[in-house]
Scaffold this active site. Structure first.
Site, PDB file in Angstrom:
ATOM      1  N   ARG A  22      65.344 -23.280 -34.688  1.00 51.76           N
ATOM      2  CA  ARG A  22      64.926 -21.474 -35.151  1.00 51.76           C
ATOM      3  C   ARG A  22      63.791 -21.980 -36.431  1.00 51.76           C
ATOM      4  O   ARG A  22      62.716 -21.146 -36.644  1.00 51.76           O
ATOM      5  CB  ARG A  22      65.917 -20.272 -35.675  1.00 51.76           C
ATOM      6  CG  ARG A  22      65.415 -19.188 -36.174  1.00 51.76           C
ATOM      7  CD  ARG A  22      66.597 -18.381 -36.131  1.00 51.76           C
ATOM      8  NE  ARG A  22      67.045 -18.405 -37.148  1.00 51.76           N
ATOM      9  CZ  ARG A  22      66.500 -17.959 -38.559  1.00 51.76           C
ATOM     10  NH1 ARG A  22      65.625 -17.134 -37.749  1.00 51.76           N
ATOM     11  NH2 ARG A  22      67.426 -18.811 -39.330  1.00 51.76           N
ATOM     12  N   CYS A 160      74.385 -11.885 -39.564  1.00 47.45           N
ATOM     13  CA  CYS A 160      75.001 -13.260 -39.436  1.00 47.45           C
ATOM     14  C   CYS A 160      76.313 -13.101 -39.572  1.00 47.45           C
ATOM     15  O   CYS A 160      77.807 -14.024 -39.259  1.00 47.45           O
ATOM     16  CB  CYS A 160      74.232 -14.131 -40.685  1.00 47.45           C
ATOM     17  SG  CYS A 160      72.818 -14.737 -40.076  1.00 47.45           S
ATOM     18  N   CYS A 182      76.174 -19.797 -41.682  1.00 46.87           N
ATOM     19  CA  CYS A 182      76.173 -18.671 -43.423  1.00 46.87           C
ATOM     20  C   CYS A 182      75.548 -19.897 -44.024  1.00 46.87           C
ATOM     21  O   CYS A 182      75.634 -21.687 -44.095  1.00 46.87           O
ATOM     22  CB  CYS A 182      77.673 -18.840 -43.617  1.00 46.87           C
ATOM     23  SG  CYS A 182      77.116 -18.851 -45.344  1.00 46.87           S
ATOM     24  N   ASP A 183      73.717 -19.965 -44.481  1.00 49.45           N
ATOM     25  CA  ASP A 183      73.306 -20.268 -45.945  1.00 49.45           C
ATOM     26  C   ASP A 183      74.182 -20.576 -46.968  1.00 49.45           C
ATOM     27  O   ASP A 183      74.127 -19.657 -47.275  1.00 49.45           O
ATOM     28  CB  ASP A 183      72.411 -19.739 -45.549  1.00 49.45           C
ATOM     29  CG  ASP A 183      70.709 -20.779 -46.427  1.00 49.45           C
ATOM     30  OD1 ASP A 183      71.503 -21.342 -47.312  1.00 49.45           O
ATOM     31  OD2 ASP A 183      70.315 -20.099 -46.735  1.00 49.45           O
ATOM     32  N   HIS A 221      76.635 -24.166 -43.528  1.00 47.43           N
ATOM     33  CA  HIS A 221      75.151 -25.225 -43.527  1.00 47.43           C
ATOM     34  C   HIS A 221      74.298 -25.389 -44.959  1.00 47.43           C
ATOM     35  O   HIS A 221      74.307 -24.590 -45.661  1.00 47.43           O
ATOM     36  CB  HIS A 221      74.260 -25.040 -41.630  1.00 47.43           C
ATOM     37  CG  HIS A 221      74.431 -23.454 -42.139  1.00 47.43           C
ATOM     38  ND1 HIS A 221      74.534 -22.982 -41.154  1.00 47.43           N
ATOM     39  CD2 HIS A 221      73.145 -23.364 -42.858  1.00 47.43           C
ATOM     40  CE1 HIS A 221      74.375 -21.495 -40.971  1.00 47.43           C
ATOM     41  NE2 HIS A 221      72.659 -21.775 -41.908  1.00 47.43           N
ATOM     42  N   SER A 282      64.961 -21.377 -45.562  1.00 48.42           N
ATOM     43  CA  SER A 282      64.193 -20.867 -44.461  1.00 48.42           C
ATOM     44  C   SER A 282      64.178 -20.004 -43.814  1.00 48.42           C
ATOM     45  O   SER A 282      65.052 -18.737 -43.739  1.00 48.42           O
ATOM     46  CB  SER A 282      64.811 -21.674 -44.074  1.00 48.42           C
ATOM     47  OG  SER A 282      64.616 -22.828 -44.387  1.00 48.42           O
TER      48      SER A 282
HETATM   49  N1  LIG Z   1      67.808 -18.862 -44.145  1.00 47.74           N
HETATM   50  C1  LIG Z   1      68.011 -17.320 -44.234  1.00 47.74           C
HETATM   51  N2  LIG Z   1      68.871 -17.668 -45.415  1.00 47.74           N
HETATM   52  C2  LIG Z   1      69.907 -16.529 -45.671  1.00 47.74           C
HETATM   53  O1  LIG Z   1      70.763 -16.814 -46.549  1.00 47.74           O
HETATM   54  C3  LIG Z   1      69.221 -15.413 -45.112  1.00 47.74           C
HETATM   55  C4  LIG Z   1      68.274 -15.207 -44.335  1.00 47.74           C
HETATM   56  N3  LIG Z   1      67.751 -16.323 -43.755  1.00 47.74           N
HETATM   57  N4  LIG Z   1      67.299 -14.461 -43.589  1.00 47.74           N
HETATM   58  C5  LIG Z   1      69.050 -13.106 -43.553  1.00 47.74           C
HETATM   59  C6  LIG Z   1      69.279 -12.723 -45.533  1.00 47.74           C
HETATM   60  C7  LIG Z   1      68.232 -13.020 -46.396  1.00 47.74           C
HETATM   61  N5  LIG Z   1      68.744 -13.115 -47.146  1.00 47.74           N
HETATM   62  C8  LIG Z   1      68.714 -13.832 -48.151  1.00 47.74           C
HETATM   63  C9  LIG Z   1      67.746 -14.171 -48.699  1.00 47.74           C
HETATM   64  C10 LIG Z   1      66.688 -14.273 -49.830  1.00 47.74           C
HETATM   65  C11 LIG Z   1      67.473 -14.966 -50.649  1.00 47.74           C
HETATM   66  C12 LIG Z   1      67.309 -15.697 -51.862  1.00 47.74           C
HETATM   67  O2  LIG Z   1      65.654 -15.792 -52.118  1.00 47.74           O
HETATM   68  N6  LIG Z   1      68.317 -15.148 -53.397  1.00 47.74           N
HETATM   69  C13 LIG Z   1      67.846 -15.830 -54.353  1.00 47.74           C
HETATM   70  C14 LIG Z   1      67.291 -15.365 -55.620  1.00 47.74           C
HETATM   71  C15 LIG Z   1      67.148 -13.427 -55.570  1.00 47.74           C
HETATM   72  C16 LIG Z   1      66.568 -12.661 -55.899  1.00 47.74           C
HETATM   73  O3  LIG Z   1      65.305 -12.267 -57.433  1.00 47.74           O
HETATM   74  O4  LIG Z   1      67.279 -11.438 -56.246  1.00 47.74           O
HETATM   75  C17 LIG Z   1      68.664 -16.965 -54.912  1.00 47.74           C
HETATM   76  O5  LIG Z   1      68.157 -17.412 -56.365  1.00 47.74           O
HETATM   77  O6  LIG Z   1      69.899 -16.322 -55.054  1.00 47.74           O
HETATM   78  C18 LIG Z   1      69.284 -14.747 -50.694  1.00 47.74           C
HETATM   79  C19 LIG Z   1      69.615 -14.072 -49.726  1.00 47.74           C
HETATM   80  C20 LIG Z   1      70.407 -13.714 -46.880  1.00 47.74           C
HETATM   81  N7  LIG Z   1      69.708 -13.760 -45.328  1.00 47.74           N
HETATM   82  O1  LIG Z   2      73.724 -12.512 -44.844  1.00 49.23           O
HETATM   83  C1  LIG Z   2      73.386 -13.489 -44.440  1.00 49.23           C
HETATM   84  C2  LIG Z   2      72.391 -13.553 -43.550  1.00 49.23           C
HETATM   85  C3  LIG Z   2      71.669 -14.639 -43.385  1.00 49.23           C
HETATM   86  N1  LIG Z   2      72.429 -16.064 -43.909  1.00 49.23           N
HETATM   87  C4  LIG Z   2      71.810 -17.708 -42.973  1.00 49.23           C
HETATM   88  C5  LIG Z   2      72.834 -18.210 -42.260  1.00 49.23           C
HETATM   89  C6  LIG Z   2      71.216 -18.838 -41.298  1.00 49.23           C
HETATM   90  O2  LIG Z   2      70.863 -20.347 -42.204  1.00 49.23           O
HETATM   91  C7  LIG Z   2      69.773 -17.088 -41.473  1.00 49.23           C
HETATM   92  C8  LIG Z   2      70.787 -17.462 -39.729  1.00 49.23           C
HETATM   93  O3  LIG Z   2      69.969 -17.681 -38.752  1.00 49.23           O
HETATM   94  P1  LIG Z   2      70.578 -18.354 -37.570  1.00 49.23           P
HETATM   95  O4  LIG Z   2      69.635 -19.109 -36.693  1.00 49.23           O
HETATM   96  O5  LIG Z   2      69.950 -16.842 -36.706  1.00 49.23           O
HETATM   97  O6  LIG Z   2      72.152 -18.313 -37.673  1.00 49.23           O
HETATM   98  O7  LIG Z   2      70.491 -17.277 -42.226  1.00 49.23           O
HETATM   99  C9  LIG Z   2      73.573 -16.420 -44.868  1.00 49.23           C
HETATM  100  O8  LIG Z   2      73.814 -17.229 -44.813  1.00 49.23           O
HETATM  101  N2  LIG Z   2      73.805 -14.745 -44.708  1.00 49.23           N
END
Ligand SMILES: Nc1nc(=O)c2c([nH]1)NC[C@@H]1CN(c3ccc(C(=O)N[C@@H](CCC(=O)O)C(=O)O)cc3)CN21
Ligand SMILES: O=c1ccn([C@H]2C[C@H](O)[C@@H](COP(=O)(O)O)O2)c(=O)[nH]1
Length: 283
Positions: A22, A160, A182-183, A221, A282
């Site tokens: 993806r 997720c 989980c990222d 991951h 990502s």
């Molecule tokens: N690859 C990926 N990882 C995710 O954790 C994730 C997704 N996709 N897609 C859906 C949601 C969106 N989420 C996110 C997206 C961005 C941040 C992020 O950029 N956090 C920064 C700063 C945020 C801010 O300034 O408000 C950080 O440093 O934590 C965190 C969670 C969690 N989820």
């Molecule tokens: O609450 C959240 C939402 C998303 N994530 C992360 C986990 C993955 O890295 C991506 C989602 O990708 P999939 O291919 O659908 O698994 O977003 C998270 O950690 N926490």
């Protein structure tokens, strides 16, 4: 904080490289992690080895509880996390169900508050749980699930953290939250805050005491472009003690959460942290 760092270290030491189609990136991956948060003693599991933007995490949770389906709604309450998935993901941009700019489709809170039945009516899962817990009822099925395989193609991303199960022992409320993916550097930083805050809020609005929150993660991951920052920077830092989360005691009902609550109703005290780290995201 120790359990978070232990999980990060475990991924670095024992993780297996897995291609992710993806995102087109490789992820260093482990299977199964169990985290526990002590909500009873207000040990807020905020990451201290970098600055955590905890307010955005709580805003995201609030948006899920309200049933938001649009990144603009999330932005309006202080959360930018859905902009990329709503607007920069080619597969979703090509999807005929996408209703235009910022639409996220039938994800998370839409399923939690407006699960569509075959007869055209909807189920409000959250309201049923709040009503039961307020009456002291735990029917062993107090489950809020966002996981609706029949509608995956109608949303920008599968949930997720997909299922939250509430349990009552006397007047102590417990939460078990299940997460399929989980990222760890970015998402978990938010998800820990959300599991803790969800139990604290649900206990508060249903008149129960919070107990422990259990967070079960399946695939944990680190994306390949995040690894150097995690391994060579964040993991070299010494954590600080946990801060505390203060929630406005005037929040006493689901309606309060739906109508007037803002991020000003949440405060963190005693948050000592290291410098911010900007991890790559990502889509
Ligand atoms: N690859 C990926 N990882 C995710 O954790 C994730 C997704 N996709 N897609 C859906 C949601 C969106 N989420 C996110 C997206 C961005 C941040 C992020 O950029 N956090 C920064 C700063 C945020 C801010 O300034 O408000 C950080 O440093 O934590 C965190 C969670 C969690 N989820
Ligand atoms: O609450 C959240 C939402 C998303 N994530 C992360 C986990 C993955 O890295 C991506 C989602 O990708 P999939 O291919 O659908 O698994 O977003 C998270 O950690 N926490």
């Amino acid at each position: 904080m120790k359990q978070y760092l232990a999980l990060c270290q475990r991924i670095v030491d024992d993780g297996v490289w897995i291609e992710n189609e993806r995102t087109g990136k490789r992820c260093l991956t482990v299977i199964n992690a169990d985290l526990t948060y002590d909500v009873a003693n207000n040990q807020f599991p905020l990451i201290t080895t970098r600055k955590s933007f905890w307010k955005a995490a709580i805003a995201e949770l609030l948006g899920y509880l309200r049933g938001y389906d649009n990144a603009a709604q999330f932005r309006a309450i202080g959360c930018n996390t859905w902009n990329a998935n709503a607007n920069d993901n080619q597969a979703w941009l090509n999807n005929p169900y996408r209703k235009g700019e910022d639409d996220m489709g039938r994800v998370y809170g839409v399923q939690g508050r407006r699960w569509q039945k075959a007869d055209g009516t909807v189920i409000d899962q959250l309201k049923k749980i709040v009503d039961d817990l307020t009456k002291g009822i735990d029917d062993r099925g107090e489950i809020l699930t966002f996981y609706n395989p029949g509608e995956f193609d109608m949303g920008c991303l599968r949930p997720c953290m997909h299922t939250h199960t509430f349990s009552l022992l006397g007047d102590t409320l417990y939460l078990t939250s299940a997460q399929r993916s989980c990222d760890v550097p970015l998402g978990l930083n938010f998800n820990q805050v959300q599991v803790f805050t969800l139990l604290a809020l649900m206990a508060q609005i249903t008149g129960n005491k919070p107990g422990q929150a259990y967070h079960k993660i399946i695939n944990a991951h680190i994306y390949e472009d995040q690894l150097p920052l995690m391994r060579d920077e964040q993991l070299t830092r010494t954590p600080f003690a946990s801060p505390q989360l203060i929630i406005n005691p005037k929040i006493t009902s689901l309606e309060d959460l739906e109508t007037w609550v803002t991020l000003d109703d949440f405060e963190v005290v005693g948050y000592e942290h290291h410098a911010p780290i900007q991890y790559p995201f990502s889509v």
